[in-house]
Every structure is written in C-alpha cells, then in structure tokens.
Design an enzyme around this catalytic site. Structure first.
Site, mmCIF file in Angstrom:
data_model
loop_
_atom_site.group_PDB
_atom_site.id
_atom_site.type_symbol
_atom_site.label_atom_id
_atom_site.label_comp_id
_atom_site.label_asym_id
_atom_site.label_seq_id
_atom_site.Cartn_x
_atom_site.Cartn_y
_atom_site.Cartn_z
ATOM 1 N N HIS A 55 0.819 -1.213 0.000
ATOM 2 C CA HIS A 55 0.000 0.000 0.000
ATOM 3 C C HIS A 55 0.849 1.257 0.000
ATOM 4 O O HIS A 55 0.464 2.279 -0.577
ATOM 5 C CB HIS A 55 -0.965 -0.019 1.177
ATOM 6 N N GLU A 92 1.039 -18.817 -22.362
ATOM 7 C CA GLU A 92 2.097 -18.501 -21.402
ATOM 8 C C GLU A 92 2.886 -19.736 -20.984
ATOM 9 O O GLU A 92 3.636 -19.704 -20.020
ATOM 10 C CB GLU A 92 1.516 -17.784 -20.172
ATOM 11 N N ASP A 109 5.088 -15.566 -17.372
ATOM 12 C CA ASP A 109 5.230 -17.013 -17.218
ATOM 13 C C ASP A 109 5.955 -17.631 -18.402
ATOM 14 O O ASP A 109 6.789 -18.519 -18.225
ATOM 15 C CB ASP A 109 3.851 -17.670 -17.041
ATOM 16 N N CYS A 139 -0.017 -9.477 -22.522
ATOM 17 C CA CYS A 139 -0.352 -8.850 -21.246
ATOM 18 C C CYS A 139 0.734 -9.026 -20.194
ATOM 19 O O CYS A 139 0.573 -8.622 -19.054
ATOM 20 C CB CYS A 139 -1.699 -9.350 -20.727
HETATM 21 C C1 PEP Z 1 1.966 -13.523 -17.391
HETATM 22 O O1 PEP Z 1 2.256 -14.642 -16.974
HETATM 23 O O2 PEP Z 1 2.638 -12.907 -18.255
HETATM 24 C C2 PEP Z 1 0.790 -12.806 -16.867
HETATM 25 C C3 PEP Z 1 0.379 -11.686 -17.399
HETATM 26 O O3 PEP Z 1 0.135 -13.350 -15.820
HETATM 27 P P1 PEP Z 1 0.620 -13.303 -14.308
HETATM 28 O O4 PEP Z 1 1.756 -12.316 -14.226
HETATM 29 O O5 PEP Z 1 -0.577 -12.921 -13.525
HETATM 30 O O6 PEP Z 1 1.056 -14.712 -14.083
HETATM 31 MG MG MG Z 2 0.824 -15.881 -15.895
#
Ligand code: PEP
Ligand code: MG
Length: 572
Positions: free
Chosen positions: A191, A433, A457, A504
């Site tokens: 936080h 991933e 990942d 992402c």
């Molecule tokens: C990833 O693995 O790139 C991802 C976006 O998911 P997380 O970081 O939540 O595992």
């Molecule tokens: Mg992931």
C-alpha cells in the site's frame, strides 16, 4: 568533507526527488499485560478506543478521498471495516474477559491474524498483514493517548525516511512538501507503493536498515526509477540528478499530450492499447491514463481480498462494475489463476514439490467445477452490461479450452432456462504462457477467439528459470532468442487464423521490445495504466518497414546480449 553513500531498494514510485531526510520514528509503546480494571470496565475502555479510531479513520479517508482519490481512500475504509469486524473485536473482548489489558489482547489477536497472512509468503496477502498491524498500532496508540507523527507539518523539500509508510500516516502527506519516500519495508504492490504512486512522489522501498543509517536533515537523492537512494550527494551528483529530474518532469508533460491521441504506428496502422488491472476500481486509472480498455483483469485479487471465496453475486457486481465503468470498451477477464506464486490460503491448496508445474489455474478450476461455475456464471451475467471477454490462464492443451467452453455452454443453457441476460457471442480467449501452448499455437488458434501472450510465465517456463531466483536471473529475459522465437510463432499462428493476438505480460511495456512486436504483427498491448502513454509514444515512433529491419537483425542473433545490442543501436 563530502562522503556520498548509496543504498539499493525497490523502485516503488517513479521520479527523482532531491531534499533533506525527515526521519520518522514511532514512539516506543509499553503497557501492562494484566488489567487492574474489571473485565467490564476494560471492555468499555477497548470499545471506546475502537469507536474513536473508527471515527478518526473515516475522517482521514474522507480527506484522502478529496486530496488523492477514491481508490486510496478505500485503503483507509478497509481499516475502518477491520475495526468494525466482530470476528476480530469479539476475540479481543474474549481475551479481555480473561483479565488482560485491551492493549495486550489487541496485540495477541491482531498479531495472530497478521502472522497467518504473512506466512503465505504472497506479496498481496502479506500486505493485508501490514494493514492489520497498522490497525493494531492505531488501537494501542489510541488506548495510550499517543498522537500520530505529524507528517502534515513537514517542511518543503522533505524526504520521508520511515520503517514502513502506513496508510494512516500517508493520509497526512502534503504532496507539495514531500520530495521522496524511503522505507525499510514494502514491495511494488504494498500500500505504501500504491499510495506513493497515486501521490506521484518518488519512492524507494525495502532499503535494508535505512532508518538506522540515515539521520534527519542529511541531503538525499531518491531515484524512484532505478530504486536507489544517495546520501550526501556530491555537487556533481546533485547537478546531474537535478537535470534528470527536470527531464523526467518534461517527459511526463510531453506524454500527457498523447491523451486522446490514437495508438497508431508511424504508418498510421492502429493497434489496441489496453490495461492490466486487479480490481474494478482500477478502471478509474485506466480512464485517467487513456487506456482503451482492459486486456487483463487478474481476478485472483477478488479472492485474496476476502476471508472466504467470493460468491457469484459478489463477483457479478465486481465484473459488472468494471464493464459498466469502461462503457463499451473491451474488458478481458481472466478466470481464476490460483497456485504457483498465487496462493489463496482458504482454498486449502496442498503444498506441492513444484507448485509452478503443479495443480494451478485452469487445471485447478476444471477440477473444482463448483467454484469455477460460480465465477463463469458471474462473468456471463455481467457480460450483459458491457464488452466482457473471458480468458483462460495457463493453458497447455486443447482439452482444457474445450473443457472450459463446455462448462460455459452448459451455463448458457442454464441462464437461457432462467431467462437471465448475457452476451451470447461472448469471446473466449487463451493466455499463451506455457511452452506447450506456444508449440501448439496453431491448434489452439482453432479453438480460441483471441490469444494473449503472458510473457511473465512464458519467459520463466521457456527458460526454465524461476524469476525469484537470483542465481538464474540472467536467464529470465524476454530478449532471449528462445522466448523471442516463441513470441513470434504465437503471433504468426494467431494472425494466420485471423484471431487477435495481444500481450499482457510485463514485456508489453518494455520500449525495447516494441519494434519487434510491431514487426511480428501484435494487435493488442496490455500494460499497467501508468505505462499507457509511454507505450503509445513508443509505438507511434515506428513504421512497419523500420520495425521489420530491426526484427530481421534481431532474429539472426544467437545470444541475448547481441539482441540487446542490436535493439540499443537501433533505438529511437
Ligand atoms: C503472465 O504470466 O505474463 C501474466 C500476465 O500473468 P501473471 O503475471 O498474472 O502470471
Ligand atoms: Mg501468468
């Protein structure tokens, strides 16, 4: 004599601050264990303290709402809720009844819960432990009549140096007077980090033993970009950082001009620039930073934030809120990604030898169908209120996608029978991933409505390198040829089938990677709200032909160092 020293920490909030240290130390608190009062009077003493603290916390939340924002005020409202939670306060009263003082009883109860949360080792759950301790200290200080440190009256140019910047302390910050924040505790999702970013104050966190090393009044530079604190800087360092500070401010102003501008390459080709969020409230930051929707809603935060699993109704409200806040912009919601680094204590996941390769994400959900049905039903129902898409994490084979789609189909028939509205054309996408998913990307493209590449990942699994392990950190890089080939292949397979391919993982916001992603044909970039404008700026610099030239050179490189050298030579 000038004697500059520097300390390393976690870059918690961007920017450069130059000022003088204001060391904040909490008073030592001591109290009796056994109460001299009757249990009834001691309970009254405790109840009065709780009531006074709730009132004070609510007032601070109100100030925070006006001065910083809704999301930050909610952190304090969370404290208020903890104080009103009978599960906690009844336990304290129970211990008071055994003859202990309110202080000793509060310490015992709050500490037990905090230690339980802390033992999970998960950064977010551990943050709840920090909140519990903040509330506990508040109760004890109220009981003892100890006033809070007055951060509000710190003079202009102060750098706060504190063991942990608690939300209750932050409420008093006058952002015009504070140049930087340095703490001994907290990570990027603590936080203190969230609040520092919301206040746009540079912060370096987790600097070991800093409160014992730095004295009040000493000159400090806080480099919140690199995660470094310089004590007693030389005249040259001061000049150099003053220049960096001015550059940072200028760049920020420049980037703000891109609000409302389209995300296009220099040829005018449009791509989508969306955001990663963890809670519906984060949509406010998406809008503020001009994100074009949500590319990853990590739903595990909803599960981590409550003591028991959120039911369908609660999840429905959360997904609906996100969809409605973003009007008709896309909101990609990832189904529960639990396990591995994401533990949720009450789900009772067994300890596994290799949790990252174990019973997690879609594997867990398909085996715990009741829990999964609650989430998918909530998602389907919420899809009637906006542009929701469903995304499946950690896919390794087509059976998993088919399995999830079968559950969705069954739920759709259920909703039809009930006459409940939902988006009949809701898209179901796959997070790519794992190396397995990358290898069968052509086959998965037949099953999925879209792909989103999870480089966090994908990098770890492809390189067989745990990102938390410092000994193998040199391997954990999205610029390794193995990872780049995988990314290229996934995008090509998606494009060949005509489905959109996004990214992402954190790498989507790395400006060095952007020419490669443009060349490979990525159609959607999902980054944190604070990275939207910088990513848009980078995308707008490149034509496809320029990006192709760089990619051609990069894909011939055998070593990561060569990849980085080519990208560095060709950066704009
Ligand atoms: C990833 O693995 O790139 C991802 C976006 O998911 P997380 O970081 O939540 O595992
Ligand atoms: Mg992931």
């Amino acid at each position: 004599m000038e004697c500059e020293k520097s300390y390393k920490g976690i870059a918690g909030s961007d920017g450069i601050g130059i000022g003088r240290a204001a060391l904040i130390t909490e008073p030592k608190i001591s109290y009796e264990q056994s109460s001299a009062l009757t249990a009834e009077d001691e309970t009254k003493r405790f109840d009065a303290a709780v009531e006074a603290l709730i009132e004070k916390t609510n007032a601070m939340a109100e100030d925070m709402r006006k001065s910083v924002g809704e999301k930050e005020a909610e952190i304090l409202m969370g404290h208020s809720l903890m104080l009103s939670d009978p599960a906690m306060t009844d336990e304290v009263r129970g211990i008071i009844a055994q003859g202990l003082t309110s202080e000793a009883a509060a310490e015992q109860v709050f500490e037990t819960f905090a230690a339980m949360f802390e033992a999970t080792g998960d950064e977010l759950t551990m943050q709840r432990a920090a909140d519990l301790r903040d509330v506990k200290t508040g109760i004890i200080k109220t009981l003892q009549g100890i006033e809070d440190v007055d951060i509000a009256s710190l003079p202009k140019g102060s750098v706060i140096v504190v063991s942990d910047l608690t939300p209750s302390m932050t409420a008093g910050i006058n952002k015009d007077n504070i140049e930087g924040i340095v703490t001994e505790m907290g990570g990027r999702t603590s936080h203190s980090a969230i609040l520092a970013r919301a206040l746009e104050i540079p912060a370096v966190l987790s600097v070991e033993g800093v409160t014992a090393k730095i004295k009040s009044g000493v000159r400090l530079i806080v480099d919140g970009i690199r995660g470094e604190v310089i004590e007693d800087p030389t005249a040259e360092q001061q000049a150099e950082y003053a220049e960096q500070k001015a550059d940072y401010a200028k760049r920020k102003k420049e980037l703000e001009k891109l609000i409302g501008e389209p995300t296009v390459t220099a040829d005018g080709d449009r791509v989508e620039l969306v955001c990663n969020i963890g809670k519906p409230d984060d949509c406010a930051a998406v809008i503020e930073k001009d994100g074009e929707g949500v590319g990853l809603f990590r739903t595990e935060f909803l599960y981590m934030d409550s003591k028991q699993k959120p039911d369908e109704a609660e999840q429905f409200e959360a997904y609906k809120k996100a969809a409605m806040t973003l009007k008709n912009k896309p909101v990609i919601i990832r189904t529960l990604d639990v396990g591995g680094d994401k533990d949720i204590p009450y789900l009772g996941l067994e300890k596994e030898e290799n949790p990252f390769m174990g019973f997690r994400a879609v594997r867990y959900c398909l085996k715990n169908e009741e829990l999964y049905r609650d989430q998918l039903r909530a998602l389907l129902r919420a899809s009637a209120f906006g542009n929701i898409k469903i995304m499946i994490p950690l896919v390794t084979c087509v059976e998993e996608v088919r399995g999830v789609k079968a559950v969705i189909k069954d739920l759709m028939s259920e909703l039809d029978r009930e006459g409940t509205a939902y988006d009949k054309d809701i898209e179901v996408g796959v997070m790519v991933e794992t190396p397995a998913a990358a290898a069968i990307a052509d086959l998965l493209a037949e099953e999925a409505d879209f792909f989103s590449i999870g480089t966090n990942d994908l990098t770890g699994y492809t390189m067989c390198a745990d990102r938390g392990n410092a000994n193998v950190a040199y391997l954990y890089s999205a610029f390794q040829p193995a990872v780049l080939r995988s990314i290229k292949r996934i995008i090509e397979c998606g494009n060949k089938k005509g489905i959109p391919v996004g990214m992402c993982g954190e790498a989507a916001a790395d400006p060095r990677l952007i020419p490669l992603l443009i060349s490979f044909g990525l159609s959607e970039y999902s980054v944190s709200p604070t990275a939207v404008l910088a990513t848009r700026a980078e995308i707008r610099k490149w034509t496809k032909a320029e990006a192709d030239k760089v990619a051609e050179k990069v894909m011939k490189c055998a070593a990561e160092s060569d990849v980085l050298a080519v990208l560095d030579e060709n950066k704009k």
